[in-house]
Design an enzyme around this catalytic site. Structure first.
Site, PDB file in Angstrom:
ATOM      1  N   HIS A 215      10.644  20.686 -26.058  1.00 17.68           N
ATOM      2  CA  HIS A 215      10.178  19.509 -25.319  1.00 17.68           C
ATOM      3  C   HIS A 215       8.912  18.903 -25.938  1.00 17.68           C
ATOM      4  O   HIS A 215       8.553  17.777 -25.644  1.00 17.68           O
ATOM      5  CB  HIS A 215       9.957  19.849 -23.835  1.00 17.68           C
ATOM      6  CG  HIS A 215       8.751  20.700 -23.548  1.00 17.68           C
ATOM      7  ND1 HIS A 215       8.833  22.057 -23.328  1.00 17.68           N
ATOM      8  CD2 HIS A 215       7.437  20.387 -23.428  1.00 17.68           C
ATOM      9  CE1 HIS A 215       7.628  22.543 -23.070  1.00 17.68           C
ATOM     10  NE2 HIS A 215       6.764  21.541 -23.128  1.00 17.68           N
ATOM     11  N   ASP A 248      14.694  25.806 -25.079  1.00 16.88           N
ATOM     12  CA  ASP A 248      13.427  25.086 -25.210  1.00 16.88           C
ATOM     13  C   ASP A 248      12.627  25.585 -26.412  1.00 16.88           C
ATOM     14  O   ASP A 248      11.412  25.750 -26.355  1.00 16.88           O
ATOM     15  CB  ASP A 248      12.593  25.199 -23.933  1.00 16.88           C
ATOM     16  CG  ASP A 248      11.442  24.192 -23.904  1.00 16.88           C
ATOM     17  OD1 ASP A 248      11.552  23.142 -24.574  1.00 16.88           O
ATOM     18  OD2 ASP A 248      10.407  24.461 -23.246  1.00 16.88           O
ATOM     19  N   SER A 331       1.944  24.421 -24.394  1.00 18.88           N
ATOM     20  CA  SER A 331       3.368  24.594 -24.669  1.00 18.88           C
ATOM     21  C   SER A 331       3.623  24.830 -26.149  1.00 18.88           C
ATOM     22  O   SER A 331       3.145  24.067 -27.005  1.00 18.88           O
ATOM     23  CB  SER A 331       4.146  23.359 -24.209  1.00 18.88           C
ATOM     24  OG  SER A 331       4.064  23.230 -22.811  1.00 18.88           O
TER      25      SER A 331
END
Length: 490
Positions: A215, A248, A331
């Site tokens: 993402h 992801d 992230s």
């Protein structure tokens, strides 16, 4: 004068003194035998003669008017006593001091007083101490009066800086951070229009590849660009090698790594609840940030995906839960153990409120993809550009609310509840069976089952406990994988 010495006015034994001889010799004032002195003969009186003779201020025989001649000499009542007249010698001058025996009367009052003594040594010491104390007190008061108006103290000091070695143990947080930080990068991803973008983190693995979240770089897959900044603040561009929305995860290749060392990968299967962990990344764009915590849970089912509301499928993660602070921008960064080995890839956080315009920060619930899964996916992305999707060949019943998860009873969208020839069919599972446990873990819902299957490597074996017609049974499955990812989990 001491006894036996010669007085300054002559000798008492008849010797000649400075003013004449006491035996009738000449003196400065005339001779005592009626000789003539500097003021006349002894019989003359400069103020008049006591026997009625002529005074100095009147002619001989002239009667003195209303004045009276002296009836007695200056220094005594009788004019006949030598050498000054009278019965006694002249009195000494006031405050006269003795000049020696026979020349001045002794002081009145009896025996001479004892000489006065000064203060003793002890008293002087006491006085010195008292003076010092008073001076100190006055100095303190003075300093206070001088500084109370502006609150400053010119003599104030906190002392010298501490010295000595500040070595950090290799297994301390500082020691681990020193080894890990050089291998962590920050990413800025644009969509080409400079109107919006994404930020995240990553870490360098073998041969100069960077692992991050899908993402984070998804926007670059649509024509955007990737800017990578290393710990030494050098920057370069990067390109996407491969990405897997279902886990992801993504791999990026920088144009240059500037000699950056690769990070060490650990074994997430050895992680237990309570292990200390360190999260490293660039939260809110603050590069090189380190936070600490523990592993607060394992196998936590998390659905992650495109934060920007994209159309890609969600990612099902059987995550490592940690209370190490993780915020937007973390992230893709590593979650490392006490040895500095990566045990997870930070991917998601739980928040109290979330919207497209506002997202709160860490509340102590962060989630990381287990590194064993990330290792497998990264290898597949580097070698083929895509990742395999693990599966056991079943379709779940989304309306089931009971204990465990239930296999669908009827075909769904043209697909059978149990794939013929698939892992579940080979283990004896049928439509309508209720799966209670997977590798000893009691299942709560279908998302947890999907996440656990996705975390397994193709070819691995899992033990399934299921229920059919009220009877519990056990079977062993071998996980397989689709060569082409499918949007629906199975």
């Amino acid at each position: 004068m001491p006894e036996g010495g010669e007085p300054p006015f002559g000798r008492p034994d008849g010797g000649e003194g400075p003013f004449g001889r006491p035996d009738g010799g000449d003196t400065p004032f005339g001779r005592p035998d009626s000789g003539e002195g500097p003021f006349g003969r002894a019989g003359d009186n400069p103020f008049g003669r006591p026997d009625g003779g002529e005074a100095a201020f009147g002619a001989e025989g002239r009667e003195q008017s209303s004045t009276r001649t002296y009836e007695s000499p200056f220094f005594g009542p009788s004019a006949g006593a030598p050498p000054y007249g009278g019965d006694a010698p002249p009195p000494p001058p006031r405050h006269a001091l003795g000049m020696g025996p026979g020349w001045a009367p002794p002081p009145s009052g009896g025996a001479p007083a004892a000489p006065r003594r000064g203060p003793g040594t002890g008293l002087l010491v006491v006085l010195a101490v008292v003076v010092a104390l008073v001076a100190s007190a006055l100095g303190s008061v003075g300093t206070y009066l001088l500084t109370r108006t502006n609150g400053t103290d010119p003599s104030y000091s906190l002392g010298p800086l501490p010295s000595g070695a500040t070595d950090r143990a290799p297994d301390s947080v500082a020691g681990v951070a020193a080894r890990v930080l050089p291998s962590v990068v920050s990413l800025e991803v644009g969509n080409g229009s400079n109107t919006e973008g994404a930020t995240g983190s990553g870490f360098l693995i073998k041969n100069g590849y960077v692992v991050t979240n899908n993402h984070v770089v998804a926007m670059a897959a649509k024509g955007g660009d990737i800017k990578i900044q290393f710990y030494n603040r050098k920057t370069t561009t990067g390109r996407i090698v491969g990405r897997d929305p279902g886990s992801d995860l993504a791999v990026v290749k920088p144009e240059d790594t500037f000699g950056t060392p690769e990070i060490s990968l650990g074994n997430s299967d050895q992680v237990v609840v309570g292990d200390p962990v360190i999260a490293v990344g660039s939260p809110l764009g603050l590069t090189g940030t380190v936070t600490t915590g523990i592993v607060s849970s394992l196998n936590r089912p998390v659905i992650a995906g495109d934060e920007n509301g994209g159309s890609e499928e969600p990612a099902y993660i059987s995550a490592i839960q940690t209370d190490a602070a993780i915020n937007p921008g973390n992230s893709g960064g590593p979650l490392v153990n006490g040895k500095g080995e990566v045990v997870g890839v930070n991917s998601a956080i739980a928040t109290l409120s979330r919207s497209l315009t506002n997202q709160s920060g860490s509340i102590g619930l962060g989630f990381a993809i287990p590194v064993n899964q990330a290792r497998r996916v990264a290898e597949e992305l580097v070698t083929s550009g895509k990742a395999k999707r693990p599966k056991i060949g079943i379709v779940l019943d989304p309306d089931y609310k009971g204990q465990g998860v239930r296999i669908a009873s009827e075909p769904t969208e043209g697909r059978q509840p149990v794939d013929p020839g698939g892992p579940a069919a080979k283990a004896g599972l049928k439509a309508g069976d209720i799966i209670l446990e997977l590798d000893g873990l009691r299942l709560q819902d279908g998302n947890e089952l999907i996440a656990l299957i996705r975390s397994k490597a193709p070819g691995s074996h899992i033990t399934v406990k299921f229920q059919r017609a009220g009877q519990e049974r056990t079977a062993t499955l071998t996980v397989t994988a689709d060569d082409e990812p499918t949007p629906s989990p199975s």
